[in-house]
Write a protein that holds these residues in place. Sequence first.
Motif, mmCIF file in Angstrom:
data_model
loop_
_atom_site.group_PDB
_atom_site.id
_atom_site.type_symbol
_atom_site.label_atom_id
_atom_site.label_comp_id
_atom_site.label_asym_id
_atom_site.label_seq_id
_atom_site.Cartn_x
_atom_site.Cartn_y
_atom_site.Cartn_z
ATOM 1 N N GLY A 165 32.351 21.318 31.177
ATOM 2 C CA GLY A 165 33.314 20.248 31.365
ATOM 3 C C GLY A 165 33.413 19.900 32.846
ATOM 4 N N VAL A 166 34.248 18.942 33.168
ATOM 5 C CA VAL A 166 34.370 18.491 34.562
ATOM 6 C C VAL A 166 34.792 19.630 35.479
ATOM 7 C CG1 VAL A 166 35.620 16.942 36.114
ATOM 8 C CG2 VAL A 166 34.867 16.107 33.878
ATOM 9 N N SER A 167 35.804 20.391 35.085
ATOM 10 C CA SER A 167 36.299 21.478 35.930
ATOM 11 C C SER A 167 35.283 22.610 36.036
ATOM 12 C CB SER A 167 37.623 22.011 35.371
ATOM 13 O OG SER A 167 38.611 21.012 35.357
ATOM 14 N N GLY A 168 34.714 22.991 34.897
ATOM 15 C CA GLY A 168 33.746 24.091 34.904
ATOM 16 C C GLY A 168 32.542 23.796 35.757
ATOM 17 N N LEU A 169 31.965 22.614 35.594
ATOM 18 C CA LEU A 169 30.785 22.255 36.379
ATOM 19 C C LEU A 169 31.112 22.138 37.866
ATOM 20 C CD1 LEU A 169 28.855 19.646 34.204
ATOM 21 C CD2 LEU A 169 28.079 21.920 34.891
ATOM 22 N N ALA A 170 32.278 21.613 38.166
ATOM 23 C CA ALA A 170 32.669 21.487 39.573
ATOM 24 C C ALA A 170 32.711 22.857 40.230
ATOM 25 C CB ALA A 170 34.017 20.789 39.681
ATOM 26 N N MET A 171 33.253 23.843 39.531
ATOM 27 C CA MET A 171 33.318 25.196 40.090
ATOM 28 C C MET A 171 31.931 25.819 40.188
ATOM 29 S SD MET A 171 36.843 26.951 38.709
ATOM 30 C CE MET A 171 36.687 26.489 36.980
ATOM 31 N N VAL A 172 31.131 25.670 39.149
ATOM 32 C CA VAL A 172 29.786 26.256 39.181
ATOM 33 C C VAL A 172 28.966 25.656 40.315
ATOM 34 C CG1 VAL A 172 27.597 26.430 37.936
ATOM 35 C CG2 VAL A 172 29.744 26.875 36.736
ATOM 36 N N MET A 184 40.071 27.792 46.651
ATOM 37 C CA MET A 184 39.277 26.589 46.842
ATOM 38 C C MET A 184 38.606 26.156 45.545
ATOM 39 S SD MET A 184 39.834 25.774 49.940
ATOM 40 C CE MET A 184 38.582 24.513 50.199
ATOM 41 N N LEU A 185 38.147 27.135 44.782
ATOM 42 C CA LEU A 185 37.508 26.814 43.502
ATOM 43 C C LEU A 185 38.522 26.271 42.505
ATOM 44 C CD1 LEU A 185 35.128 29.902 43.271
ATOM 45 C CD2 LEU A 185 34.452 27.525 43.690
ATOM 46 N N LEU A 186 39.723 26.846 42.483
ATOM 47 C CA LEU A 186 40.776 26.359 41.598
ATOM 48 C C LEU A 186 41.136 24.915 41.923
ATOM 49 C CD1 LEU A 186 42.970 26.808 39.430
ATOM 50 C CD2 LEU A 186 44.453 27.660 41.276
ATOM 51 N N ALA A 187 41.100 24.571 43.199
ATOM 52 C CA ALA A 187 41.467 23.214 43.622
ATOM 53 C C ALA A 187 40.520 22.155 43.042
ATOM 54 C CB ALA A 187 41.479 23.134 45.147
ATOM 55 N N LEU A 188 39.351 22.570 42.581
ATOM 56 C CA LEU A 188 38.394 21.640 41.984
ATOM 57 C C LEU A 188 38.717 21.331 40.524
ATOM 58 C CD1 LEU A 188 35.126 23.250 43.399
ATOM 59 C CD2 LEU A 188 36.262 21.198 44.257
ATOM 60 N N CYS A 189 39.634 22.086 39.954
ATOM 61 C CA CYS A 189 39.922 21.975 38.517
ATOM 62 C C CYS A 189 40.883 20.828 38.221
ATOM 63 C CB CYS A 189 40.525 23.279 38.004
ATOM 64 S SG CYS A 189 39.374 24.657 38.000
ATOM 65 N N ASP A 190 40.909 20.468 36.975
ATOM 66 C CA ASP A 190 41.859 19.489 36.466
ATOM 67 C C ASP A 190 43.295 19.963 36.751
ATOM 68 O OD1 ASP A 190 43.618 18.831 33.784
ATOM 69 O OD2 ASP A 190 42.322 17.145 34.371
ATOM 70 N N LYS A 202 42.093 32.056 38.877
ATOM 71 C CA LYS A 202 41.824 32.731 40.160
ATOM 72 C C LYS A 202 41.357 34.170 39.943
ATOM 73 C CE LYS A 202 45.787 31.664 42.161
ATOM 74 N NZ LYS A 202 46.847 31.602 43.192
ATOM 75 N N GLU A 203 41.988 34.880 39.008
ATOM 76 C CA GLU A 203 41.548 36.249 38.713
ATOM 77 C C GLU A 203 40.137 36.272 38.133
ATOM 78 O OE1 GLU A 203 42.811 39.327 39.297
ATOM 79 O OE2 GLU A 203 44.133 38.138 40.590
ATOM 80 N N SER A 204 39.820 35.265 37.307
ATOM 81 C CA SER A 204 38.485 35.224 36.699
ATOM 82 C C SER A 204 37.397 34.944 37.724
ATOM 83 C CB SER A 204 38.456 34.155 35.596
ATOM 84 O OG SER A 204 38.438 32.846 36.147
ATOM 85 N N LEU A 205 37.783 34.407 38.880
ATOM 86 C CA LEU A 205 36.811 34.021 39.912
ATOM 87 C C LEU A 205 36.577 35.104 40.960
ATOM 88 C CD1 LEU A 205 37.975 30.327 40.362
ATOM 89 C CD2 LEU A 205 35.740 31.059 39.543
ATOM 90 N N ARG A 206 37.146 36.272 40.786
ATOM 91 C CA ARG A 206 36.935 37.359 41.747
ATOM 92 C C ARG A 206 35.754 38.192 41.261
ATOM 93 N NH1 ARG A 206 41.515 36.762 44.779
ATOM 94 N NH2 ARG A 206 43.395 36.086 43.636
ATOM 95 N N GLY A 207 34.559 37.828 41.730
ATOM 96 C CA GLY A 207 33.342 38.478 41.244
ATOM 97 C C GLY A 207 32.626 39.285 42.300
#
Length: 248
Positions: A165-172, A184-190, A202-207
């Motif tokens: 989707g728009v948010s997912g692809l923007a983050m990827v 910063m990645l969250l800011a790209l989301c809807d 945000k927790e899911s993005l801590r890799g």
Amino acid sequence: MKALSILDPRAAFVDVGSERMHVAIAGGEPAVFGTVTSGLHALRDWLLAREVRAVAMEATGVYWMPLYGVLESAGFVLSMVNGKQIKNLPGRKSDMIDCQWGSTLHAYGLLRAGFVPTEQIRRLQDYVRLRGDHITMAASHVQHMQQALERMNVKVHDAISSLTGVSGLAMVRSIVAGERNPEMLLALCDRQIQRHKAELVKESLRGTWSTEHLFALRQALSSWDHYQEQIAECDCAIAALLPVPDDD
């Protein structure tokens, strides 16, 4: 019992193969042609020289399609038949090969033709079929993206509804470009995601951001983009074949 009469003494039947085309007229002596384009043209000319107008053939895989196109362009009356129909009818002589028996049945009007779409519809089917293949391939690369993210313990595809989707692809895309900051990645989301799922995302993005898995993510994204371009090209080709609606 009344004997059957021959309806068309020049009715032909082609036994279609991957390397050879066997053809006979009303049960007569068979002729053999190759399946390269020159062979198909030679078969067409052979039929024309014998004043054949009606030709039947068995729908065998995709091998019949090139010959069908050549004969269709030459104006023959074509019939596609089911092979079981030919085999199940009684009266075949033991020394008859398939094309002789098929042409005999065709001459007596005993073959039942199946439906073959028009050339335009067949072209449309090819584009739609190809488009479907591209969609399948694109989906496999979405799985590759998900696998690469999982290997880095980045679970964004669990936090949002669609990775493509728009948010997912923007983050990827941002991750592939080098961004690692969850804020910063969250800011790209809807905005709805930011409002209702901010902490989860945000927790899911801590890799762990492993180099080899980032490489795999980048390649999967590139492949997905490629198939989106292929799908869009198919859409243009399909649209060009569809009738333009009249303006009221």
